[in-house]
Scaffold this active site. Sequence first.
Site, PDB file in Angstrom:
ATOM      1  N   GLY A  80       8.552  -3.323   6.933  1.00 38.28           N
ATOM      2  CA  GLY A  80       7.593  -3.644   5.918  1.00 38.28           C
ATOM      3  C   GLY A  80       7.832  -5.291   5.476  1.00 38.28           C
ATOM      4  N   GLY A 139       5.771   2.011   6.725  1.00 35.05           N
ATOM      5  CA  GLY A 139       5.435   3.420   6.367  1.00 35.05           C
ATOM      6  C   GLY A 139       6.443   4.544   6.736  1.00 35.05           C
ATOM      7  N   LYS A 184       3.340  -1.515  -6.602  1.00 35.64           N
ATOM      8  CA  LYS A 184       2.942  -0.431  -7.502  1.00 35.64           C
ATOM      9  C   LYS A 184       3.689   0.965  -7.540  1.00 35.64           C
ATOM     10  CE  LYS A 184      -2.187  -0.998  -6.865  1.00 35.64           C
ATOM     11  NZ  LYS A 184      -2.121  -2.236  -6.108  1.00 35.64           N
ATOM     12  N   ARG A 232       8.700  -6.551  17.890  1.00 39.29           N
ATOM     13  CA  ARG A 232       8.560  -5.102  18.134  1.00 39.29           C
ATOM     14  C   ARG A 232       8.533  -5.033  19.500  1.00 39.29           C
ATOM     15  NH1 ARG A 232       3.757  -3.439  13.718  1.00 39.29           N
ATOM     16  NH2 ARG A 232       5.211  -2.852  12.088  1.00 39.29           N
TER      17      ARG A 232
END
Length: 393
Positions: free
Chosen positions: A350, A373, A197, A36
């Site tokens: 992610g 996200g 999920k 990053r």
Amino acid sequence: MNKKSVRDIDVTGKKVFVRVDFNVPLENGVITDDTRIRETLPTIRYLIEKGAKLILASHLGRPKGEVVESLRLAPVAKRLAELLGQPVEQSDESIGPAVKAKVDALPNGGVLLLENVRFHAGEEKNDPALAKAFAELADLYVNDAFGAAHRAHASTEGIAHHLPAVAGLLMEKELEVLGKALNNPERPFTAIVGGSKVKDKIDVINKMIEIADNILIGGGLSYTFFKAQGHEIGKSLLDESKLDLTLEFIEKAKRLGKKLYLPVDVVVTDDFSATANTKVVDVDSIPADWEGIDIGPKTREIYADVIRQSKLVVWNGPMGVFEIEPFSHGTRAVAQACAETSAYTVIGGGDSAAAAEKFRLADKMDHISTGGGASLEFMEGKQLPGVVALNNK
């Protein structure tokens, strides 16, 4: 991209507040992955070369509005100075008279790193007073923190209402690559959607059915699809409330003439551990007391074949529990296919980015998003507050 970029403004001699994403992993005060920091170097170097006075701001971890010693940005300042090859001044606060004095003392091309902005409770609440205090330090605002652009915080959204606000080079690149993938994709366009999920990926699956040609489903969320089709899934992950929705997705794909691929075989285990027993079964033969944990070899081959024939691939979410070696083969196969295809490959941050790094294939991908996200919400077609707040061209 219809937002102004740092290239569109004169920064020479100006005090420039640059929101970066230096939320790096730390172990005992040591940075274990500086990706990053390195990703935002083009923006920082550009501003240094143009003679701006740089005020860098970032969050680190989740201190929840309190000063947490282990989440100070000192290791980041040290690493940034090494990468830049020049000193990085550091402040142990992020607003106030002492900070203002440090800013005023900056020479053209000088760099100051503020302390963790989340040490202020007002940061995550987008407190107008804190946003104004940040803005009073500078003449211009540059947002290069794509990974935090989906949050309306004081240093990502609030400050942009007080200063001329533009995108940094990393933000610009993210918006252009992801924007082109969504709005003007090369075809065949294949979307790979994994993860644990269904509820976490509802909007992205829905959006990809509308815009992609092929949708490859994997990971824990696939077992809800199997259950909805009447299959035994044993102890596998299940989103009970999303059974009807998965059938709607299958129906929608058919109606729109899209190819929605589900695994045809899976790896099952009798225990969630690296030493457990595993076997490969067809999706209609999962034992009642076993758990599905990865896509099987037949599925890996089918998915790799679709990826090879694509012109654009967007991947978000692993195919299994790739962190545990016996359950990592499906995710590895998908990563390998993305690395070898001639298609333009976009990895949506992610876990997918972590997998590409783990398998040492990251350098073979065309674009790895720095936003987990944020890239997910962008791919869902949502507006990102940190982007909306920037000045239009």
